[in-house]
Design a protein around this motif. Structure first.
Motif, mmCIF file in Angstrom:
data_model
loop_
_atom_site.group_PDB
_atom_site.id
_atom_site.type_symbol
_atom_site.label_atom_id
_atom_site.label_comp_id
_atom_site.label_asym_id
_atom_site.label_seq_id
_atom_site.Cartn_x
_atom_site.Cartn_y
_atom_site.Cartn_z
ATOM 1 N N HIS A 50 0.846 -1.264 0.115
ATOM 2 C CA HIS A 50 0.139 0.039 0.044
ATOM 3 C C HIS A 50 0.957 1.287 -0.171
ATOM 4 C CE1 HIS A 50 -2.866 -2.904 1.303
ATOM 5 N NE2 HIS A 50 -3.740 -2.179 1.044
ATOM 6 N N SER A 53 -0.310 8.101 -2.300
ATOM 7 C CA SER A 53 -0.073 8.965 -3.667
ATOM 8 C C SER A 53 -0.010 10.284 -3.290
ATOM 9 C CB SER A 53 -1.353 8.865 -4.540
ATOM 10 O OG SER A 53 -1.342 9.529 -5.825
ATOM 11 N N LYS A 61 -3.764 0.841 -2.660
ATOM 12 C CA LYS A 61 -3.235 -0.348 -2.694
ATOM 13 C C LYS A 61 -2.854 -0.676 -4.053
ATOM 14 C CE LYS A 61 -4.363 -5.326 -2.302
ATOM 15 N NZ LYS A 61 -5.218 -6.384 -2.154
ATOM 16 N N LYS A 62 -1.554 -1.032 -4.290
ATOM 17 C CA LYS A 62 -0.868 -1.255 -5.562
ATOM 18 C C LYS A 62 -1.636 -2.601 -6.494
ATOM 19 C CE LYS A 62 1.916 -1.409 -9.056
ATOM 20 N NZ LYS A 62 1.277 -0.993 -10.145
ATOM 21 N N THR A 69 -0.925 -6.594 -7.966
ATOM 22 C CA THR A 69 -0.513 -6.485 -7.128
ATOM 23 C C THR A 69 0.946 -6.643 -6.760
ATOM 24 O OG1 THR A 69 -1.323 -8.715 -6.315
ATOM 25 C CG2 THR A 69 -2.940 -6.951 -6.139
ATOM 26 N N ALA A 94 4.788 -4.027 -12.773
ATOM 27 C CA ALA A 94 4.512 -3.155 -11.596
ATOM 28 C C ALA A 94 4.225 -1.461 -12.140
ATOM 29 C CB ALA A 94 6.108 -3.005 -10.863
ATOM 30 N N HIS A 96 2.530 1.346 -13.976
ATOM 31 C CA HIS A 96 1.249 1.778 -14.617
ATOM 32 C C HIS A 96 1.272 2.056 -16.112
ATOM 33 C CE1 HIS A 96 2.897 5.960 -14.692
ATOM 34 N NE2 HIS A 96 2.070 6.196 -15.659
#
Length: 120
Positions: A50, A53, A61-62, A69, A94, A96
């Motif tokens: 977690h 941001s 949570k990623k 995750t 990992a 985005h």
């Protein structure tokens, strides 16, 4: 080498600590993010990464939206206790952008120009 046994994170002026995420198998650096006290507590209690941001001003949570995750295998703290090494098992990319790691570009200079080159 000091033998401190008490975990006492040293938060920055914004109440954050830097987390460096690596892959538990390859040891590749996957991403860098920040945690506040709540993110660290959730990471430790759930076993999943977690973060806080800074751009959105909220806890996340990623993988909460993407499913990518990070299961935390081990948390380590540096000598000053102002940075965390998060050794994780990733479930997908990992970054985005869809890249395996956020560090998928190399910085180089040629003839006074600085450029980015995508690496594999």
């Amino acid at each position: 080498m000091p033998n401190d046994t008490k975990f006492a994170p040293r938060w920055d002026a914004n109440g954050l600590i830097t987390g460096v995420v690596t892959d538990a198998t390859t040891r590749e650096v996957l991403m860098v993010a920040h945690l506040n006290a709540e993110a660290l507590s959730l990471t430790r209690s759930t076993g999943f990464a977690h973060f806080w941001s800074r751009s959105r001003g909220k806890l996340w949570k990623k993988g909460e939206e993407s499913g990518n995750t990070l299961r935390v295998i081990e948390l380590r703290v540096d000598c000053d206790q102002d940075a965390l090494l998060m050794i994780c098992e990733p479930a997908g990319p990992a970054c985005h952008t869809g890249a395996r790691s956020c560090f998928y570009r190399a910085v180089s200079s040629q003839d006074g120009d600085t450029t980015l080159t995508v690496i594999s």
